[in-house]
Write a protein that holds these residues in place. Sequence first.
Motif, mmCIF file in Angstrom:
data_model
loop_
_atom_site.group_PDB
_atom_site.id
_atom_site.type_symbol
_atom_site.label_atom_id
_atom_site.label_comp_id
_atom_site.label_asym_id
_atom_site.label_seq_id
_atom_site.Cartn_x
_atom_site.Cartn_y
_atom_site.Cartn_z
ATOM 1 N N ARG A 193 -2.639 1.643 11.036
ATOM 2 C CA ARG A 193 -3.860 1.738 10.479
ATOM 3 C C ARG A 193 -4.063 0.819 9.500
ATOM 4 N NH1 ARG A 193 -4.217 8.281 9.510
ATOM 5 N NH2 ARG A 193 -2.871 8.991 11.204
ATOM 6 N N LEU A 253 1.251 4.437 9.524
ATOM 7 C CA LEU A 253 0.743 3.749 8.609
ATOM 8 C C LEU A 253 0.121 2.228 8.908
ATOM 9 C CD1 LEU A 253 2.466 5.224 5.597
ATOM 10 C CD2 LEU A 253 0.055 5.681 5.949
ATOM 11 N N ASP A 284 0.700 -1.142 -0.090
ATOM 12 C CA ASP A 284 -0.071 -0.078 0.232
ATOM 13 C C ASP A 284 0.784 1.235 0.051
ATOM 14 O OD1 ASP A 284 -2.412 -1.436 -0.003
ATOM 15 O OD2 ASP A 284 -2.438 -1.426 2.461
ATOM 16 N N HIS A 285 2.078 1.166 0.764
ATOM 17 C CA HIS A 285 2.826 2.450 1.060
ATOM 18 C C HIS A 285 4.344 1.941 1.138
ATOM 19 C CE1 HIS A 285 -0.794 4.854 1.853
ATOM 20 N NE2 HIS A 285 -1.114 3.929 2.545
ATOM 21 N N ALA A 302 1.022 10.316 7.769
ATOM 22 C CA ALA A 302 -0.057 9.148 7.472
ATOM 23 C C ALA A 302 -1.186 9.660 7.067
ATOM 24 C CB ALA A 302 -0.137 8.293 8.713
ATOM 25 N N ASP A 303 -1.760 10.736 7.774
ATOM 26 C CA ASP A 303 -2.951 11.492 7.183
ATOM 27 C C ASP A 303 -2.820 11.921 5.736
ATOM 28 O OD1 ASP A 303 -4.309 11.091 9.650
ATOM 29 O OD2 ASP A 303 -4.069 13.399 10.420
ATOM 30 N N ARG A 318 -2.514 -0.601 7.119
ATOM 31 C CA ARG A 318 -1.887 -0.532 5.765
ATOM 32 C C ARG A 318 -0.716 -1.731 5.723
ATOM 33 N NH1 ARG A 318 -5.655 2.586 2.455
ATOM 34 N NH2 ARG A 318 -6.850 3.169 4.153
ATOM 35 N N LEU A 329 -2.856 8.935 3.293
ATOM 36 C CA LEU A 329 -4.206 8.217 3.104
ATOM 37 C C LEU A 329 -5.172 9.081 2.812
ATOM 38 C CD1 LEU A 329 -3.931 6.262 6.549
ATOM 39 C CD2 LEU A 329 -3.771 5.187 4.145
#
Length: 379
Positions: free
Chosen positions: A26, A23, A6-7, A361-362, A28, A365
């Motif tokens: 959450r 991250l 994802d990241h 992270a915010d 991910r 995402l």
Amino acid sequence: MSEHYDHVVIGGGVMGLAAAWQLAARGRSVVLLERFAPGHTRGASHGATRNMNNAYDDALYLDLYDEALGLWNELAETSGERLLTLCGLVTHGDQAVVTAAHDALAARGAATELIDAEAAAARWPGMRFSGRVLVNRDAGRIHSATALEVFAAEARRLGADLRFEHRVTAIAAAADGVVVTGVAADGEPFRIEAGGAVVAAGAWSRELLRDLVALPALRVTEEHPAHFTPQPSLREPGAEAWWPSFNHVRTAPSAGPSVGAVYGMLTPGEGVKVGFHAVGDEVDPDARRFRAPDLARAALREYVAEWFPGLDPDTAAEISCTYTSTESGRFVLDRVGPITVAAGFSGHGFKFAPAIGRVLADAALGVAFPPEPFRLAAH
């Protein structure tokens, strides 16, 4: 053959690790790629201590500080490791700066007071002071080497894949994210596809983002604080415990041409760290001397001899690190397409790391952009 996440986080200093931790928390899938080995001394995150410094008059930083303080305490509770010692912080020198910070903190109900220089010297006899002194009790020092280990351990516990000695050579935007390529320590190439990248590469930010993000001017300097041994009278058992962290905001008439603000803190077992803030020579991060110029060494010795009667000025154990600074000193935090940028921490970012991890992270995402003053258009 490509791997898929994802990241992808590029850079394994404190900001990259904090972003990977947030991250992964959450849910991910995250891979972090760091060019050097864990705990390396080539960047800005190594060393045992950092100032936990809240002597700001800007609500943006004070909000970030309060969030970071709460997150540091949560991390300490989760990990069982000591990450902060709130031994207090003293700030003196430029009275406009001291007063503005005091007023901003007092308005928030912070644990702060102003005392005169004589009272401060009586309370902390190993130090000298100029003007009224700002005392902050919800401040002190970060156990920074331990913090790096805790961020890494927590990120891994939450499922992140941390790969050290993996040098990224290219980042390319793709239709559905990014493609990151590079070479591992064994010479094997790698290729990773991800929905987005967080680039927290410190002194190497411009090199990696040159064709992708229009960064502001970033000045990379080599800085050389040093640890000094306390005088014999301050080496009694328990004597080191009273050392607060400190800032000396020197005004232009009293500061020499190579001497700016001064900061420091106790590093248990190593002495008291004292350093000039952001005065180092501009460098190529891959071609550093790892040694201060003789004039800079002499200036630091003279400063310690004048302002620290409790330290032996002839015992400097020099440190070398990099600053990556913006012209304003404000951080660069933003998202451009699939790339989230974290750069330009200008020598004062470490204490904010867990909160910055949340901001990154915010952004990655799509939950929220970073605060406007940190975004690229504001620089």
